[in-house]
Enzyme design. Sequence first.
Site, PDB file in Angstrom:
ATOM      1  N   ASP A  92     -66.678  20.879 -25.795  1.00  0.00           N
ATOM      2  CA  ASP A  92     -66.254  22.245 -25.485  1.00  0.00           C
ATOM      3  C   ASP A  92     -65.684  22.270 -24.054  1.00  0.00           C
ATOM      4  OD1 ASP A  92     -66.403  25.284 -26.137  1.00  0.00           O
ATOM      5  OD2 ASP A  92     -67.707  25.155 -24.388  1.00  0.00           O
ATOM      6  N   TYR A 204     -64.639  30.140 -16.303  1.00  0.00           N
ATOM      7  CA  TYR A 204     -63.504  30.729 -17.042  1.00  0.00           C
ATOM      8  C   TYR A 204     -62.675  31.659 -16.162  1.00  0.00           C
ATOM      9  CZ  TYR A 204     -65.802  28.920 -21.203  1.00  0.00           C
ATOM     10  OH  TYR A 204     -66.368  28.084 -22.131  1.00  0.00           O
ATOM     11  N   HIS A 259     -68.929  24.233 -34.417  1.00  0.00           N
ATOM     12  CA  HIS A 259     -68.507  23.964 -33.044  1.00  0.00           C
ATOM     13  C   HIS A 259     -69.541  23.131 -32.283  1.00  0.00           C
ATOM     14  CE1 HIS A 259     -66.657  24.789 -29.152  1.00  0.00           C
ATOM     15  NE2 HIS A 259     -67.832  25.157 -28.698  1.00  0.00           N
TER      16      HIS A 259
END
Length: 286
Positions: A92, A204, A259
């Site tokens: 990820d 982020y 995921h």
Amino acid sequence: DSGLRFHYVAAGERGKPLMLLLHGFPEFWYSWRHQLREFKSEYRVVALDLRGYGETDAPPHKENYKLDCLIADIKDILESLGYNKCVLIGHDWGGMIAWLVAICYPEMVTKLIVVNFPHPSVFTEYILRHPSQLIKSGYYFFFQMPWFPEFMFTLNDFKVLKSLFTSQATGIGRKGCRLTAEDIEAYLYVFSQPGALTGPINHYRTLFSCLPLQHHEVIMPTLLLWGERDAFMEVEMAEITRIYVKNHFRLTILSEASHWLQQDQPDIVNKLIWTFLKEETKRKRE
């Protein structure tokens, strides 16, 4: 060089080749527990808490989380562990960092293994052309807001955090290794500490200052593992990634997996990693 203290968990003897593990969001070293046990026989396996996560220092300003800082962290950590190269594995967001370390410091990465994250250039180009992926990555934009995303995670005793790993939509696949109550407790403990969500979300908040990339090519042998039922990443990006790897590239897509691949299907993932590591050695001998 950053002056930060990093927390890591290690298995395997010092002096063995280094395998460095970079977790994703919202995770910490613990998401690699199955790999720490598996690879310690032949590697010094080190699972980090990335900058801002878990017990690693979390600088307060979002500028401290730019991708070039995160890449420099990995270089510094390698050196402070007494190594000049490693097998680098990322999942990820940790996969994004792993790709960038491999691009910027190719001499430090003998083999690259990425789980459920495409080459960063594929990601940025694909997202602009495919509204469906833009929607799946909507949280990247939501995270640009100050304080509110952190608040959302804490509501109803961290319901969002729990459901990421356990819900039908985003959680570990039907045939996967479900997280135990103790596993969930470990995640809740780490992320319920005061301010524990700000560092991870700050990763982020600086993303758009660093992309697109100047350099793209990956020159070491690369394994990309992908859970096809990933709720956040479209599987088409995995195949396109091949373009940027100028060496042996192996892609394996697991149809029933989510995921959270290395926790979802640890036995298969570990086997695929072993095969890749051994096959490279064999190819060299030939």
